[in-house]
Design a protein around this motif. Structure first.
Motif, short mmCIF file in Angstrom:
data_model
loop_
_atom_site.label_atom_id
_atom_site.label_comp_id
_atom_site.label_asym_id
_atom_site.label_seq_id
_atom_site.Cartn_x
_atom_site.Cartn_y
_atom_site.Cartn_z
N LEU A 83 -13.18 1.92 -0.44
CA LEU A 83 -14.23 1.25 -0.27
C LEU A 83 -14.43 0.65 1.36
N LEU A 84 -13.16 0.61 1.68
CA LEU A 84 -12.91 0.22 3.21
C LEU A 84 -12.74 1.12 4.12
N PRO A 85 -13.80 1.51 5.08
CA PRO A 85 -13.52 2.48 6.23
C PRO A 85 -12.67 2.08 7.15
N MET A 86 -11.81 3.15 7.69
CA MET A 86 -10.84 2.85 8.91
C MET A 86 -11.42 1.71 10.02
N ALA A 87 -12.97 1.96 10.18
CA ALA A 87 -13.39 1.01 11.13
C ALA A 87 -13.43 -0.27 10.82
N VAL A 88 -13.37 -0.74 9.58
CA VAL A 88 -13.25 -2.19 8.91
C VAL A 88 -11.60 -2.43 8.78
N THR A 89 -10.88 -1.56 8.46
CA THR A 89 -9.62 -1.98 8.12
C THR A 89 -8.45 -1.75 9.32
N GLY A 90 -8.86 -0.79 10.19
CA GLY A 90 -8.12 -0.43 11.41
C GLY A 90 -6.80 0.25 10.93
N LEU A 91 -6.91 0.80 9.76
CA LEU A 91 -6.05 1.65 9.21
C LEU A 91 -6.04 3.20 9.10
N PRO A 92 -5.13 3.93 9.50
CA PRO A 92 -5.48 5.29 9.73
C PRO A 92 -5.41 6.11 8.11
N ARG A 93 -6.22 7.24 8.31
CA ARG A 93 -6.37 7.95 7.30
C ARG A 93 -4.94 8.23 6.55
N THR A 94 -3.91 8.48 7.64
CA THR A 94 -2.59 8.97 7.29
C THR A 94 -1.57 7.80 6.78
N LEU A 95 -2.26 6.95 6.16
CA LEU A 95 -1.58 5.38 5.88
C LEU A 95 -0.48 5.87 4.75
N TRP A 96 -0.83 6.95 3.85
CA TRP A 96 0.21 7.10 2.79
C TRP A 96 0.92 8.64 2.83
N GLU A 97 0.35 9.17 4.06
CA GLU A 97 0.46 10.68 3.80
C GLU A 97 2.10 11.17 3.98
N GLY A 98 2.97 10.67 4.42
CA GLY A 98 4.26 10.78 4.75
C GLY A 98 5.27 10.51 3.61
#
Length: 517
Positions: A83-98
């Motif tokens: 519900l919070l896009p990267m532009a709002v959170t500053g967090l990357p889409r790879t937040l959990w990826e690894g």
């Protein structure tokens, strides 16, 4: 499609959703105009070289038709819903990826934020748009379950709606959230159309009855009971639900120690409502409407505000509904907040000082100092108060969203406040005064302080979410008295670009750990 205003969800996530991007992470330095997948060697612009020949694997290994996954064009991947896009959170889409999915699930379920600033950061993580780790088929359900545990049912419901909850892996959570918020129309409609969404019989009986199809509900119930698929409390409650005259003639059932959402809803439907105050926080939402009385509404609002699942403005609205009906406990807090509200509207500084001292004492003792400060801190910072009231006003301003502005205007001059104002500005606050955790906090804000190396390394491996969750656990250890852990946690938050969270967390821990005077 979810249509709730984004501002509501940003408020739930709190200030943690509005910080600068994470400057210590490699992804920030990438040119966003570059393609996500780098070109192969030898294809650089202007190169005249010929691609080297190489053997390619066969396109077809046998004559069998390949398995092909199908889905609606443009449909979002459920696991990446947010519900919070990267532009709002500053967090990357790879937040959990690894990260390993099982390890992430354990960290999320065990997370116990020590201060409200970290609770807001945890909400931001759960609501952020980000790809799930590979092999995590139920990661969205893990995130939603954490929101439900917190009591943030509106956010949980919106996140489910964004992902498309009419699927077996998500339907049980969707159904439970709908029951606890009081409107099961949508999940029941989906279940009536597609009964395989629910493995349990209870929801199918409940939804059939709710749809007015009493014959189908009764047949499903009797068949399931005969086959042993429905027994115990569920069977007793559903039987009373289907036969209201039986509910009137038989004695009430003893309350279960750990009811399900369905048992909670059925008990209320048959006139045997369960007290939400003794149940997990998610059940408190049922009392917010006021149908269970003002006292239950007040207790529920306070529980949810403490967890960051309800806004302080909603709490103030419930506090000021009417005059307190009694004294002691929550009634004293209602009276104190109403008195302060009146004093702020008046012009008597002595009355304001007295009302502030009482309200601060009551709200701090009940774990509500931060929401109280977010409500009143900015206004108090503009008042000409001295002595103990001036000190309280300064602390409340530093616990508010405007803490940095307050640090530039506070005139009360004590070593403790000088220290707190330096933290609010993000500058070196040494020398440390006699405040709880002051030395550990000062070390984290000292110039050239190195963060915890292993956590930064984790963050740089597309495991940023895991690194943040581990930093929260490190902060909790520090708050319990391990000074080195506290310093490392705060320094790591700063290195990850979570400066606002680091400052808020330090201020909250220092002020709220201090003995009430």
């Amino acid at each position: 499609m979810w249509t709730r205003p984004l501002a509501v969800l940003i408020a739930l996530a709190g200030p943690a959703a509005a910080q600068e991007p994470l400057s210590a992470i490699d992804w920030l330095g990438r040119d966003r105009s570059e393609p996500a997948i780098a070109p192969r060697a030898g294809t650089a612009t202007g190169s005249s070289s010929t691609l080297p020949e190489r053997e390619e694997p066969p396109a077809v290994r046998d004559a069998r038709a390949p398995e092909v996954e199908t889905g609606p064009i443009g449909a979002p991947e459920a696991g990446a819903a947010g519900l919070l896009p990267m532009a709002v959170t500053g967090l990357p889409r790879t937040l959990w990826e690894g990260s390993d999915p099982a390890r992430l699930q354990s960290l999320i379920s065990q997370a116990d934020p020590a201060v409200p600033a970290l609770a807001a950061l945890l909400n931001t993580l759960m609501l952020a748009e980000a790809d799930p780790p590979p092999g995590a088929n139920n990661f969205l359900a893990v995130r939603v379950a954490r929101l439900v545990e917190t009591g943030a049912l509106d956010a949980a419901e919106a996140l489910l709606e964004r992902a498309g909850p009419a699927r077996p892996g998500l339907f049980p959570l969707w159904f439970d959230v709908a029951l606890l918020t009081g409107d099961a129309s949508a999940p029941c409609a989906a279940l009536n159309d597609n009964p395989v969404l629910a493995r349990d019989v209870g929801p199918r009986v409940f939804c059939a009855a709710r749809d007015g199809d009493w014959p189908r509900a009764a047949l499903t119930f009797e068949t399931a009971r005969a086959l042993g698929e429905l027994s115990g409390r569920d069977a007793d409650l559903i039987e009373r639900f289907l036969s209201p005259e039986m509910a009137e003639e038989t004695p009430p059932l003893p309350p279960p120690p750990a009811p399900t959402a369905l048992q909670f809803a059925l008990a209320e439907a048959v006139g045997e409502p369960l007290p939400a105050g003794a149940l997990p926080r998610a059940f408190a939402v049922a009392a917010l409407s006021g149908d269970r009385g003002w006292k239950a509404q007040l207790d529920a609002a306070e529980r949810l505000v403490r967890a960051g699942a309800l806004s302080e403005n909603r709490l103030l609205g419930i506090y000021t509904l009417r005059e307190p009906a009694a004294s002691g406990g929550v009634w004293d807090r209602v009276e104190a907040v109403q008195a302060l509200d009146r004093a702020l509207a008046g012009s008597d500084p002595d009355a304001l000082a007295g009302a502030l001292s009482t309200a601060w004492r009551e709200m701090r003792a009940s774990g509500l100092a931060v929401p109280f400060s977010r409500l009143f801190g900015p206004d108090l910072a503009r008042r000409d108060l001295s002595g103990a009231a001036g000190r309280i006003a300064a602390q409340a301003a530093l616990l508010s969203d405007s803490y940095e502005d307050a640090a530039a205007t506070i005139t009360t001059d004590t070593p403790e406040l000088r220290f707190l104002m330096a933290v609010a500005r993000g500058s070196d606050p040494s020398p440390s005064p006699d405040l709880p955790h002051a030395r550990a906090i000062a070390a984290a804000f000292a110039e050239n302080r190195a963060p915890a190396g292993p956590l930064i390394a984790i963050a740089q491996e597309d495991r940023l979410g895991e690194a943040i969750l581990r930093t929260m656990a490190l902060f909790s250890s520090g708050a319990a008295g391990n000074a080195g852990d506290l310093t490392d946690a705060l320094a790591t938050l700063r290195a990850l670009g979570l400066e606002d969270t680091a400052r808020r967390a330090a201020l909250q821990l220092a002020i709220l750990s201090e003995d009430v005077r």
